[in-house]
Enzyme design. Structure first.
Site, PDB file in Angstrom:
ATOM      1  N   GLY B  18       0.724  -1.452  -0.057  1.00  0.00           N
ATOM      2  CA  GLY B  18       0.030   0.004   0.000  1.00  0.00           C
ATOM      3  C   GLY B  18       0.874   1.259  -0.063  1.00  0.00           C
ATOM      4  O   GLY B  18       1.893   1.161   0.228  1.00  0.00           O
ATOM      5  N   ARG B  19       0.210   2.456  -0.449  1.00  0.00           N
ATOM      6  CA  ARG B  19       0.851   3.577  -0.481  1.00  0.00           C
ATOM      7  C   ARG B  19       1.568   4.016   0.936  1.00  0.00           C
ATOM      8  O   ARG B  19       2.906   4.271   0.993  1.00  0.00           O
ATOM      9  CB  ARG B  19      -0.178   4.761  -0.675  1.00  0.00           C
ATOM     10  CG  ARG B  19       0.563   6.272  -0.903  1.00  0.00           C
ATOM     11  CD  ARG B  19      -0.608   7.018  -1.143  1.00  0.00           C
ATOM     12  NE  ARG B  19      -1.552   7.508   0.184  1.00  0.00           N
ATOM     13  CZ  ARG B  19      -1.640   8.642   0.598  1.00  0.00           C
ATOM     14  NH1 ARG B  19      -0.944   9.575   0.200  1.00  0.00           N
ATOM     15  NH2 ARG B  19      -2.394   8.635   1.759  1.00  0.00           N
ATOM     16  N   LYS B  43      -0.143 -10.523  -4.229  1.00  0.00           N
ATOM     17  CA  LYS B  43       1.120 -10.052  -4.756  1.00  0.00           C
ATOM     18  C   LYS B  43       2.573 -10.796  -4.472  1.00  0.00           C
ATOM     19  O   LYS B  43       3.486 -10.124  -4.424  1.00  0.00           O
ATOM     20  CB  LYS B  43       1.123  -8.368  -4.246  1.00  0.00           C
ATOM     21  CG  LYS B  43      -0.113  -7.760  -4.518  1.00  0.00           C
ATOM     22  CD  LYS B  43       0.187  -6.416  -4.888  1.00  0.00           C
ATOM     23  CE  LYS B  43      -0.962  -5.773  -5.546  1.00  0.00           C
ATOM     24  NZ  LYS B  43      -1.236  -4.261  -5.547  1.00  0.00           N
ATOM     25  N   THR B  97      -3.696   0.885  11.732  1.00  0.00           N
ATOM     26  CA  THR B  97      -4.618   1.266  11.046  1.00  0.00           C
ATOM     27  C   THR B  97      -5.675   2.002  12.130  1.00  0.00           C
ATOM     28  O   THR B  97      -5.874   1.548  13.060  1.00  0.00           O
ATOM     29  CB  THR B  97      -5.602  -0.063  10.744  1.00  0.00           C
ATOM     30  OG1 THR B  97      -4.483  -1.013  10.082  1.00  0.00           O
ATOM     31  CG2 THR B  97      -6.648   0.360   9.822  1.00  0.00           C
ATOM     32  N   GLU B  98      -6.307   3.385  11.504  1.00  0.00           N
ATOM     33  CA  GLU B  98      -6.967   4.025  12.302  1.00  0.00           C
ATOM     34  C   GLU B  98      -8.546   3.752  11.928  1.00  0.00           C
ATOM     35  O   GLU B  98      -8.721   3.041  10.642  1.00  0.00           O
ATOM     36  CB  GLU B  98      -7.022   5.474  12.014  1.00  0.00           C
ATOM     37  CG  GLU B  98      -7.577   6.500  12.922  1.00  0.00           C
ATOM     38  CD  GLU B  98      -7.445   7.940  12.724  1.00  0.00           C
ATOM     39  OE1 GLU B  98      -6.355   8.071  11.962  1.00  0.00           O
ATOM     40  OE2 GLU B  98      -7.838   8.547  13.372  1.00  0.00           O
ATOM     41  N   GLU B 214      -4.531  11.842  27.466  1.00  0.00           N
ATOM     42  CA  GLU B 214      -5.639  12.746  26.958  1.00  0.00           C
ATOM     43  C   GLU B 214      -6.639  12.401  27.937  1.00  0.00           C
ATOM     44  O   GLU B 214      -6.862  11.520  28.603  1.00  0.00           O
ATOM     45  CB  GLU B 214      -5.876  12.338  25.467  1.00  0.00           C
ATOM     46  CG  GLU B 214      -4.662  12.554  24.660  1.00  0.00           C
ATOM     47  CD  GLU B 214      -4.825  11.997  23.268  1.00  0.00           C
ATOM     48  OE1 GLU B 214      -6.021  11.697  23.101  1.00  0.00           O
ATOM     49  OE2 GLU B 214      -3.910  12.394  22.497  1.00  0.00           O
ATOM     50  N   HIS B 256      -8.681  12.685  19.673  1.00  0.00           N
ATOM     51  CA  HIS B 256      -8.858  11.252  19.405  1.00  0.00           C
ATOM     52  C   HIS B 256     -10.069  10.754  19.780  1.00  0.00           C
ATOM     53  O   HIS B 256     -10.667  11.296  20.431  1.00  0.00           O
ATOM     54  CB  HIS B 256      -7.482  10.433  20.152  1.00  0.00           C
ATOM     55  CG  HIS B 256      -6.186  10.773  19.490  1.00  0.00           C
ATOM     56  ND1 HIS B 256      -5.454  11.428  20.320  1.00  0.00           N
ATOM     57  CD2 HIS B 256      -5.524  10.305  18.152  1.00  0.00           C
ATOM     58  CE1 HIS B 256      -4.327  11.509  19.488  1.00  0.00           C
ATOM     59  NE2 HIS B 256      -4.462  10.908  18.223  1.00  0.00           N
TER      60      HIS B 256
END
Lengths: 399, 305
Positions: B18-19, B43, B97-98, B214, B256
């Site tokens: 992936g990018r 791939k 991953t978000e 946070e 977040h």
């Protein structure tokens, strides 16, 4: 969590076999017909907030005339910042007992949890504290359904027997199916009503759906307001514009929340860095005009769009741009976007203070672009709090 | 020594073509970290910046004995990628991953727990150990040396960016880090502050720990409890951001997804109190961290190991 209005959640429950009261939605009291009101009704403000009963936004009506008057009262209300545009009209159910059940994810154990009680009409949080024996807290294994025997055990432990036990077992299994099927963050039925003829009906429902799961729920399109957890009131026009800017490109984030008043436009990031930056300004005794958070390597278009939005709010007399030293956000792209925004808006940094603290990927080029445009630039030679102090100092000259 | 990753770590990148992953591979290999293999279904046989790509994690394990996985796949495929890594005996999984659906996170954390697998994240910038020049994730970007220098402080942060900024503050104070970890910005994550304090306690090279927190969750309260029970005895320097959110209406999210206050749960002021009561050095302003570190570690600037 994406909020869902009660009529939508009731419709979904019904489609999935959970008994709910007959219901319809009206936009004005004119839409009520005498025919519709041959039986007693419950009128509820259709707004995406809880505790409507306490706010007086749930009313009962025995007759047509009473319903009209009460509907009008509700339409005149604003419930926790949400003006009432629609009212849910429901059949009043013949209540024998009021129960409670909710399904959510236990943040401590990190697995689904069912909370059930047959003591209705009180705050369940208090009940858990004061009379834990009257509440069943039941964790469900991930990857598995709620088996009927498990649902049966929950109600049995609460003393439910006979036909109501059989009905309640079936309803709870279906509720759990709904919870998993639609990726719910919460599914709360309060009250779950045992009727005088021994049926179990979901009389009121709160359903929240995980925004992150909407890609696999085309059937929920239009029913869930994505991103609605970020607001405590309906979105302002400017906020809606900024949602469009954010949604136009999947790369990076650009979030915007309008604050009351304030003179400093706030353009910071990422998630933690923006909180720190906002605190820093507040500690220095000034009020930012907005909260925003941008990061994750946004493209120039998104940066410019967000900057323009921040600067367009009335009363904004300066701009503070700060990020933590970036892992992936390209500082030159940030610089290009911000400079483009101020040039298009005809803002002169000589009279309109702009303080930037940006370091990380490509920051040498970023510094050049900012400084060429006459903007006060700091890199990693200054902390975020030091840059905030500089911003406040410069604002003294213009306010 | 460091925690979680060292010279024995053999990394595979799931979703390597992936990018975002390609950029991370670039930065990681130029930092000097070896990536043994990558996995992208369909791939197999390709190379990404010289790293061999396989169709399955099973092949990556067979040919390269990989033992740690960096997951950089879209949200819809994250659960399956984690299950594949667990099924093939991977012991450490970093999930970058978000926006992974919460129900999937529940499943992947549960599956990992059954097999005693460590999950960092989801939604994490990753981990870095500058002494061994090994990093997993985007952490540090193209120039990790800028902020991460070897030393004796551990960093735990709920924000990826502030993992970097905090490590830079430590460098500014004259010190360096053993391991810096972004634990992920979500409320449902695999490894919490208390879990990492337990690891730092055992790590001889770590003399103190810095945490960046946070609003939202009970991670700080749990960490405070862990310290009170004697689980962590080294100096802890803590900063909790987002105090302004306490004056905003309930249930609103700033920053977040994990940063939501509900009732009293998640309030920065209560987190600060809990940590302070447990004996942590809680700084009111972030910049105070520099002085506190210098006092706590009692080492003059420039003398840091």
């Amino acid at each position: 969590m994406g909020r869902m209005l009660e009529d939508a959640s009731k419709t979904l429950l019904k489609q999935n076999g959970v008994p709910v009261p007959g219901h319809s939605v009206i936009s004005s009291s004119e839409e009520l017909t005498a025919d519709q009101l041959s039986t007693p009704k419950v009128l509820k403000a259709l707004v995406p907030v809880g505790k409507r009963g306490k706010a007086g936004a749930i009313k009962f009506a025995e007759t047509f005339e009473e319903a009209k008057v009460k509907a009008e009262e509700i339409f005149r209300m604003t419930v926790r910042n949400y003006p009432v545009d629609k009212v849910l009209v429901e059949e009043k159910v013949d209540i024998d007992k009021e129960w409670y059940v909710s399904i959510t994810i236990d943040p401590q154990k990190k697995i689904p949890v069912i909370i059930a009680t047959t003591e209705g009409g009180i705050e369940v949080e208090d009940l858990v504290k004061d009379s834990p024996h009257q509440v069943v807290v039941y964790h469900v294994k991930p990857f598995e359904p709620l088996h009927p025997y498990q649902a049966k055990e929950i109600w049995s432990r609460l003393g439910v027997t006979g036909k109501p036990l059989v009905k309640a077992t079936s309803v709870l299994c279906k509720l759990y199916e709904v919870f998993t099927k639609y990726d719910c963050t919460i599914l709360e039925i309060n009250p779950l009503v045992l009727t005088k003829d021994a049926n179990v009906i979901a009389a009121a429902s709160v359903m929240g759906v995980d925004d992150s799961s909407l890609f696999r729920h085309p059937e929920l399109e239009g029913l869930v307001e994505s991103g609605s957890e970020r607001s405590w009131r309906p979105l302002t026009e400017l906020e809606k514009e900024m949602v469009k800017v954010n949604d136009a490109d999947y790369r990076g984030t650009a979030r915007y929340t309008e604050m009351d008043g304030g003179e400093i436009g706030f353009m910071c990031g990422g998630g933690g860095g923006s909180l720190l930056s906002f605190d820093a300004l507040i500690n220095l005794g000034v009020r930012p005009a907005n909260y925003s958070e941008t990061g994750g390597n946004p493209p120039e278009e998104k940066v410019a769009g967000l900057a323009k939005g921040i600067l367009s709010k009335e009363g904004v007399k300066g701009l503070f741009v700060a990020h933590n030293i970036s892992n992936n956000t390209q500082i030159d792209i940030m610089a290009k976007g911000i400079v483009r925004a101020i040039q298009e808006l005809g803002i002169n940094p000589q009279t309109f203070p702009i303080v930037v603290r940006e370091a990380g990927v490509n920051d040498e080029e970023g510094k050049r672009i900012f400084e060429e445009a006459g903007i006060t630039y700091f890199g990693e030679d200054r902390t975020i709090e030091e840059a905030a102090a500089e911003m406040v100092k410069k604002m003294k000259g213009v306010s | 020594m460091a925690i979680l990753i060292d010279s024995n770590t053999r990394m595979v990148v799931q979703g390597i073509t992936g990018r975002e992953a390609t950029m991370i591979v670039d930065h990681t290999t130029s930092y000097g970290t070896k990536i043994y293999a990558g996995v992208t279904p369909g791939k197999g046989g390709q190379l990404v910046r010289g790293v061999p790509v396989y169709d399955t994690v099973a092949e990556a394990v067979k040919y390269h004995q990989v033992n740690a996985s960096l997951i950089v796949v879209p949200p819809a495929f994250t659960l399956d990628a984690v299950l594949e890594a667990i099924a093939n005996g991977i012991q450490l999984i970093v999930v970058t991953t978000e926006n992974v659906p919460q129900h999937d996170v529940v499943k992947l954390l549960y599956a990992a727990k059954q097999e005693n697998v460590t999950i960092i994240g989801p939604n994490t910038a990753g981990i870095i150990n500058p002494k061994d020049r090994i990093k997993m994730g985007s952490i540090g970007g193209d120039r990790p040396e800028r902020c991460f220098v070897p030393g004796n402080v551990g960093v735990i942060s709920r924000s990826g960016g502030m993992t970097t900024e905090s490590s830079w503050m430590i460098k500014r104070a004259g010190f360096g880090v053993t391991t810096s970890i972004g634990i992920g910005g979500d409320s449902l994550i695999g490894t919490t502050i208390a879990d990492l304090l337990a690891l730092f306690e055992k790590d001889e090279e770590t003399h103190a720990v810095v945490t960046f927190s946070e609003p939202g969750t009970s991670f700080e309260e749990d960490a405070a409890q862990f310290i009170k029970e004697g689980g962590f005895t080294k100096p802890l320097i803590s900063f909790v951001a987002g105090k302004f959110t306490e004056s905003m209406p309930d249930g609103t999210v700033f920053g977040h997804a994990g940063a939501m206050i509900s009732g009293d749960v998640g309030k920065p002021s209560l987190k600060m109190k809990a940590l302070r009561d447990a004996g942590a050095h809680v700084v009111e302003r972030y910049d105070e961290m520099i002085n506190v570190l210098q006092n706590v570690l009692q080492v003059k600037v420039g003398d840091a190991k």
